[in-house]
Design a protein around this motif. Structure first.
Motif, short mmCIF file in Angstrom:
data_model
loop_
_atom_site.label_atom_id
_atom_site.label_comp_id
_atom_site.label_asym_id
_atom_site.label_seq_id
_atom_site.Cartn_x
_atom_site.Cartn_y
_atom_site.Cartn_z
N GLY A 116 0.81 -1.21 0.00
CA GLY A 116 0.00 0.00 0.00
C GLY A 116 0.84 1.26 0.00
N TYR A 117 1.89 1.27 0.81
CA TYR A 117 2.73 2.46 0.87
C TYR A 117 3.52 2.65 -0.41
CZ TYR A 117 6.28 5.79 2.33
OH TYR A 117 7.12 6.88 2.40
N VAL A 118 4.06 1.57 -0.96
CA VAL A 118 4.83 1.70 -2.20
C VAL A 118 3.92 2.12 -3.35
CG1 VAL A 118 6.30 0.47 -3.86
CG2 VAL A 118 6.59 0.09 -1.41
N SER A 119 2.65 1.70 -3.33
CA SER A 119 1.70 2.17 -4.34
C SER A 119 1.54 3.68 -4.27
CB SER A 119 0.34 1.49 -4.16
OG SER A 119 0.44 0.10 -4.35
N LEU A 120 1.53 4.21 -3.04
CA LEU A 120 1.47 5.66 -2.87
C LEU A 120 2.74 6.33 -3.40
CD1 LEU A 120 0.11 8.21 -1.77
CD2 LEU A 120 1.06 7.65 0.48
N LEU A 121 3.89 5.70 -3.14
CA LEU A 121 5.15 6.24 -3.67
C LEU A 121 5.14 6.27 -5.19
CD1 LEU A 121 7.85 4.63 -1.33
CD2 LEU A 121 6.96 6.97 -1.28
N GLN A 122 4.50 5.29 -5.82
CA GLN A 122 4.40 5.29 -7.28
C GLN A 122 3.69 6.54 -7.79
OE1 GLN A 122 2.70 1.14 -7.55
NE2 GLN A 122 4.06 1.04 -9.32
N VAL A 123 2.67 6.95 -7.07
CA VAL A 123 1.94 8.16 -7.47
C VAL A 123 2.79 9.40 -7.24
CG1 VAL A 123 -0.06 9.61 -6.95
CG2 VAL A 123 -0.33 7.13 -7.08
N LEU A 124 3.40 9.49 -6.07
CA LEU A 124 4.14 10.69 -5.71
C LEU A 124 5.38 10.91 -6.58
CD1 LEU A 124 4.02 10.38 -1.82
CD2 LEU A 124 2.65 11.90 -3.25
N ASN A 125 5.97 9.83 -7.07
CA ASN A 125 7.23 9.93 -7.79
C ASN A 125 7.13 9.59 -9.27
OD1 ASN A 125 9.22 10.49 -5.49
ND2 ASN A 125 8.09 8.72 -4.74
#
Length: 282
Positions: A116-125
């Motif tokens: 879940g957190y890495v999915s958020l990082l995909q969006v942010l970066n």
């Protein structure tokens, strides 16, 4: 006189923009789609006179970043889903010791937290379009950001929040000797909240892909299959949560078999979604 500005058309749902099309003066058409840009790091460019579109990728730094993040996220969901499926199987067919299945579920939950957190990082970066003409640009690395007007950010935040709420549910499941009211408050309520957040995340995923407020059918789109399979898993998790309600009068679950089988099937959906996601990369 300067060059004429390209004609621009935005699509999406409500306040969210999920696709932008630029018609350039030279006759080319450039299309930015939210999921395509953040997962594959590309734009679609179609030359004049109706020629077939061609993908135009972001720079090598952005593509390498997206590949690494996608590998971690997809692997985490594959492993987390597999562990949840094993935990459900242990609960259904095991020795009857709830601590064993709770331990397996908790290990799977850690992988879901990671995914879940890495999915958020995909969006942010992910690379962002730069305005007129839509060229993709790579921004500096970010560990967190607040972008509530982006549907992909809201979707992944809901997903990550759901995994954190599930963590509360999984920790509380180690408690022994709870009354029915305590079990429903400490275990069942976080379970339902987590399922609702997963369902919200999946719906927003459909909004991003379909460019409208309601789901669509796009069987040729790998991204659509990733969202659809995960959303079906979320529905099964919700069925499991409803069946796991503890009756205050008897202290027994509404449907323990249904809860275990729905959890097992839903977990396998998330594992399958992780496998599909592994191929949705630059």
């Amino acid at each position: 006189m300067g060059e004429p500005e390209p004609e621009q058309r935005a699509e999406g749902a409500g306040p969210f923009t999920t696709r932008v099309t630029w018609h350039l003066p030279a006759g080319e058409t450039v299309v930015w789609e939210s999921r395509l840009a953040r997962r594959r790091g590309t734009l679609s460019v179609r030359a004049a006179k109706g020629a077939a579109g061609r993908p135009v990728p972001a720079d090598a730094v952005a593509l390498a970043r997206l590949r690494r993040l996608n590998n971690v996220a997809s692997g985490a969901f594959v492993i987390g889903g597999a562990l949840f499926a094993i935990g459900a199987a242990v609960a259904q067919f095991g020795s009857g010791d709830p601590t064993v299945s709770a331990s397996v579920y908790f290990a799977g939950g850690l992988f879901f937290n990671t995914g879940g957190y890495v999915s958020l990082l995909q969006v942010l970066n992910a690379p962002r379009h730069t305005g007129a003409g839509g060229a993709l640009a790579t921004s500096d690395w970010r560990w967190w950001g607040y972008e509530p007007m982006r549907v992909d950010w809201l979707s992944t935040v809901a997903l990550f929040a759901g995994t954190l709420v599930f963590a509360v549910n999984l920790l509380d499941s180690f408690h022994q000797g709870l009354t029915a009211q305590q079990a429903n408050r400490l275990i069942w309520a976080p379970d339902v909240i987590g399922c609702v957040l997963f369902l919200v995340s999946g719906h927003l995923g459909f909004v991003e892909i379909c460019h409208r407020s309601w789901p669509c059918w796009r069987s040729r789109s790998l991204g659509w299959w990733v969202v659809a399979v995960n959303q079906f898993g979320s529905v099964l998790f919700m069925v499991s949560a409803v069946a796991a309600f503890t009756r205050p009068a008897t202290g027994s679950l509404v449907g323990p078999g249904i809860a275990n089988w729905a959890t097992l099937a839903g977990a396998l959906c998330f594992s399958a979604g992780g496998v599909l996601q592994a191929f949705e990369r630059p």
